[in-house]
Design a protein around this motif. Structure first.
Motif, mmCIF file in Angstrom:
data_model
loop_
_atom_site.group_PDB
_atom_site.id
_atom_site.type_symbol
_atom_site.label_atom_id
_atom_site.label_comp_id
_atom_site.label_asym_id
_atom_site.label_seq_id
_atom_site.Cartn_x
_atom_site.Cartn_y
_atom_site.Cartn_z
ATOM 1 N N ASP A 166 0.913 -1.167 0.046
ATOM 2 C CA ASP A 166 0.116 0.004 0.136
ATOM 3 C C ASP A 166 0.963 1.134 -0.162
ATOM 4 O OD1 ASP A 166 -1.839 2.143 0.866
ATOM 5 O OD2 ASP A 166 -2.821 0.884 1.917
ATOM 6 N N PHE A 167 1.121 1.958 -1.326
ATOM 7 C CA PHE A 167 1.942 3.053 -1.074
ATOM 8 C C PHE A 167 1.567 4.099 -0.396
ATOM 9 C CE2 PHE A 167 2.124 0.949 -5.610
ATOM 10 C CZ PHE A 167 3.623 0.890 -5.769
ATOM 11 N N SER A 168 0.537 4.382 0.017
ATOM 12 C CA SER A 168 0.061 5.550 0.660
ATOM 13 C C SER A 168 0.311 4.922 1.936
ATOM 14 C CB SER A 168 -1.405 5.734 0.701
ATOM 15 O OG SER A 168 -1.732 6.106 -0.610
ATOM 16 N N GLU A 169 0.229 4.044 2.616
ATOM 17 C CA GLU A 169 0.414 3.645 4.058
ATOM 18 C C GLU A 169 1.954 3.451 4.247
ATOM 19 O OE1 GLU A 169 -1.032 0.053 5.183
ATOM 20 O OE2 GLU A 169 -0.895 0.531 7.330
ATOM 21 N N ILE A 170 2.749 3.009 3.139
ATOM 22 C CA ILE A 170 4.221 3.046 3.390
ATOM 23 C C ILE A 170 4.696 4.313 3.406
ATOM 24 C CG2 ILE A 170 6.303 2.301 2.160
ATOM 25 C CD1 ILE A 170 5.027 0.362 0.381
ATOM 26 N N TYR A 171 4.229 5.211 2.698
ATOM 27 C CA TYR A 171 4.857 6.658 2.648
ATOM 28 C C TYR A 171 4.339 7.268 3.912
ATOM 29 C CZ TYR A 171 5.284 11.518 1.418
ATOM 30 O OH TYR A 171 5.745 12.973 1.294
ATOM 31 N N ARG A 172 3.259 7.129 4.400
ATOM 32 C CA ARG A 172 2.889 7.930 5.530
ATOM 33 C C ARG A 172 3.376 7.344 6.812
ATOM 34 N NH1 ARG A 172 -2.212 6.624 4.901
ATOM 35 N NH2 ARG A 172 -2.278 4.686 6.059
ATOM 36 N N VAL A 173 3.827 6.135 6.992
ATOM 37 C CA VAL A 173 4.710 5.592 8.143
ATOM 38 C C VAL A 173 6.202 5.920 7.875
ATOM 39 C CG1 VAL A 173 5.309 3.506 9.028
ATOM 40 C CG2 VAL A 173 3.086 3.756 8.492
ATOM 41 N N LEU A 174 6.581 5.821 6.917
ATOM 42 C CA LEU A 174 7.934 6.402 6.652
ATOM 43 C C LEU A 174 8.283 7.828 6.839
ATOM 44 C CD1 LEU A 174 9.210 4.177 3.428
ATOM 45 C CD2 LEU A 174 9.960 4.045 5.922
ATOM 46 N N SER A 175 7.273 8.567 6.860
ATOM 47 C CA SER A 175 7.319 10.295 6.693
ATOM 48 C C SER A 175 7.310 10.495 8.395
ATOM 49 C CB SER A 175 6.136 10.793 6.234
ATOM 50 O OG SER A 175 6.138 10.597 4.732
ATOM 51 N N GLU A 176 7.068 9.507 9.127
ATOM 52 C CA GLU A 176 6.804 9.781 10.584
ATOM 53 C C GLU A 176 8.194 9.217 11.477
ATOM 54 O OE1 GLU A 176 3.555 7.472 11.846
ATOM 55 O OE2 GLU A 176 2.108 8.612 10.600
ATOM 56 N N ILE A 177 9.158 8.922 10.446
ATOM 57 C CA ILE A 177 10.445 8.402 11.257
ATOM 58 C C ILE A 177 11.083 9.455 11.750
ATOM 59 C CG2 ILE A 177 12.678 7.468 10.806
ATOM 60 C CD1 ILE A 177 10.536 5.295 10.630
ATOM 61 N N PRO A 178 11.618 9.547 13.054
ATOM 62 C CA PRO A 178 11.596 8.390 14.159
ATOM 63 C C PRO A 178 10.345 8.391 14.537
ATOM 64 C CG PRO A 178 12.930 9.951 15.002
ATOM 65 C CD PRO A 178 12.484 10.855 13.725
ATOM 66 N N PHE A 179 9.714 7.287 15.097
ATOM 67 C CA PHE A 179 8.387 7.208 15.612
ATOM 68 C C PHE A 179 8.449 7.689 16.946
ATOM 69 C CE2 PHE A 179 7.953 3.123 12.915
ATOM 70 C CZ PHE A 179 7.433 3.867 12.043
ATOM 71 N N LYS A 180 9.640 7.640 17.792
ATOM 72 C CA LYS A 180 9.844 8.150 18.952
ATOM 73 C C LYS A 180 11.378 8.581 19.083
ATOM 74 C CE LYS A 180 8.684 7.680 23.773
ATOM 75 N NZ LYS A 180 7.752 6.824 24.834
ATOM 76 N N LYS A 181 11.597 9.918 19.544
ATOM 77 C CA LYS A 181 13.047 10.054 19.648
ATOM 78 C C LYS A 181 13.570 9.413 20.684
ATOM 79 C CE LYS A 181 15.734 14.564 20.357
ATOM 80 N NZ LYS A 181 16.599 14.243 19.200
ATOM 81 N N GLY A 182 14.837 8.933 20.563
ATOM 82 C CA GLY A 182 15.692 8.242 21.428
ATOM 83 C C GLY A 182 15.403 6.845 21.265
ATOM 84 N N LYS A 183 14.428 6.305 20.303
ATOM 85 C CA LYS A 183 14.416 4.923 20.036
ATOM 86 C C LYS A 183 14.243 4.523 18.512
ATOM 87 C CE LYS A 183 10.964 3.418 23.707
ATOM 88 N NZ LYS A 183 9.832 2.668 23.951
ATOM 89 N N PRO A 184 15.170 3.492 18.263
ATOM 90 C CA PRO A 184 15.007 2.920 16.818
ATOM 91 C C PRO A 184 13.769 2.642 16.398
ATOM 92 C CG PRO A 184 16.117 1.170 18.302
ATOM 93 C CD PRO A 184 15.777 2.420 19.115
ATOM 94 N N SER A 185 13.500 2.732 15.261
ATOM 95 C CA SER A 185 12.141 2.336 14.524
ATOM 96 C C SER A 185 11.992 1.296 13.648
ATOM 97 C CB SER A 185 11.659 3.759 13.565
ATOM 98 O OG SER A 185 11.694 4.649 14.183
ATOM 99 N N ALA A 186 11.008 0.615 14.048
ATOM 100 C CA ALA A 186 10.941 -1.137 13.210
ATOM 101 C C ALA A 186 9.525 -0.964 12.534
ATOM 102 C CB ALA A 186 11.072 -2.146 14.094
#
Length: 285
Positions: free
Chosen positions: A216-236
């Motif tokens: 789902d291109f839209s979902e992939i882009y939306r989630v990757l645009s939120e990187i990092p999900f939380k400051k101080g933590k790696p994102s998976a």
């Protein structure tokens, strides 16, 4: 939060399916790991066209985001994306699997611009990504390091050692994307070595985790645009995908993890992929 316009969505879809066609043309010289290339291709298409900070004219630009294809056997997808971006001439693709080619069955950063690290032996990409991120921290750079892993690859112990290390060092510039197509070379991943639940395991080592539809291109882009999900933590990102997505007769079949095709099958396969493209683009409108 990033959102794609209809025009952007259509452009990404077109690029991803053109890459599938190019991969099939590359395989006129024989075998290749088409299953994982097709399952991860939509993710790489979004990364290279919308997310990564990079410059094909300066592949070693020190401020670029890094992309490491840990599951190096999926390099057909990487080659197609790099050629599309202009890292090298498309004609190079048609030398795949020939003597002295720059595009062998596993990527080699010494001969091909755009490849960050030579991968093939599984379980090495994320440890290397951690090192790149730590080097960036020492150099006071803000580049990010994206890694694509296979779900079968995650049976390697080095993957979980590096997951633990990234959490310990608070590497919030590291993004691990697990291509969860549920198949590996000899069967279903859950039957051969069940590494689930990915989400809970990453979280237990201090990562922030999101699960998406990896086609789902839209979902992939939306989630990757939120990187990092939380400051101080790696994102998976756990991306649910379909092995060999786009080639109907190969989808969700472990026999297409590695396809040793006959040349007369290539044109048929291209027709199948083109038909799927037209159907999906009609739905997009």
């Amino acid at each position: 939060m990033g959102e794609l316009s209809k025009q952007e969505l259509m452009a990404l879809h077109e690029k991803s399916y053109q890459a599938r066609v190019n991969i099939l043309k590359m395989m006129r010289f024989g075998e290749g790991h088409i299953g994982g290339a097709f399952s991860s291709l939509d993710i790489m298409t979004v990364l290279y066209n919308k997310i990564l900070k990079h410059d094909p004219k300066k592949p070693k630009w020190e401020d670029r985001d890094r992309f490491v294809l840990s599951a190096g056997h999926k390099c057909l997808a990487l080659y197609a994306c790099l050629a599309d971006q202009g890292y090298f001439d498309t004609e190079v693709l048609w030398t795949y699997n020939t003597l002295d080619t720059r595009v062998p069955m596993h990527p080699d950063e010494k001969v091909l611009p755009g490849v960050e690290f030579p991968t093939g032996s599984l379980g090495h990409g994320l440890p290397v990504a951690n090192g790149m991120a730590l080097a960036g921290r020492l150099d006071k750079k803000d580049y990010r390091v994206f890694v694509v892993l296979g779900d079968g690859e995650c049976a390697e112990g080095s993957v979980w050692e590096s997951v633990m290390a990234a959490g310990h060092h608070h590497l919030d510039h590291v993004v691990a994307i697990v291509d969860r197509n549920h198949l590996q070379v000899n069967g279903r991943t859950e039957d051969i070595m069940d590494t689930s639940p990915f989400e809970a395991k990453f979280e237990s080592f201090g990562w922030e985790v999101k699960t998406i539809d990896g086609h789902d291109f839209s979902e992939i882009y939306r989630v990757l645009s939120e990187i990092p999900f939380k400051k101080g933590k790696p994102s998976a990102i756990i991306a649910d995908t379909i092995k060999c997505s786009g080639l109907e007769f190969g989808e969700d079949r472990f026999e297409f993890h590695h396809w040793h095709c006959e040349q007369d099958k290539i044109d048929q396969a291209i027709d199948v992929v083109q038909k799927r493209k037209r159907e999906e683009q009609a739905e997009i409108g």
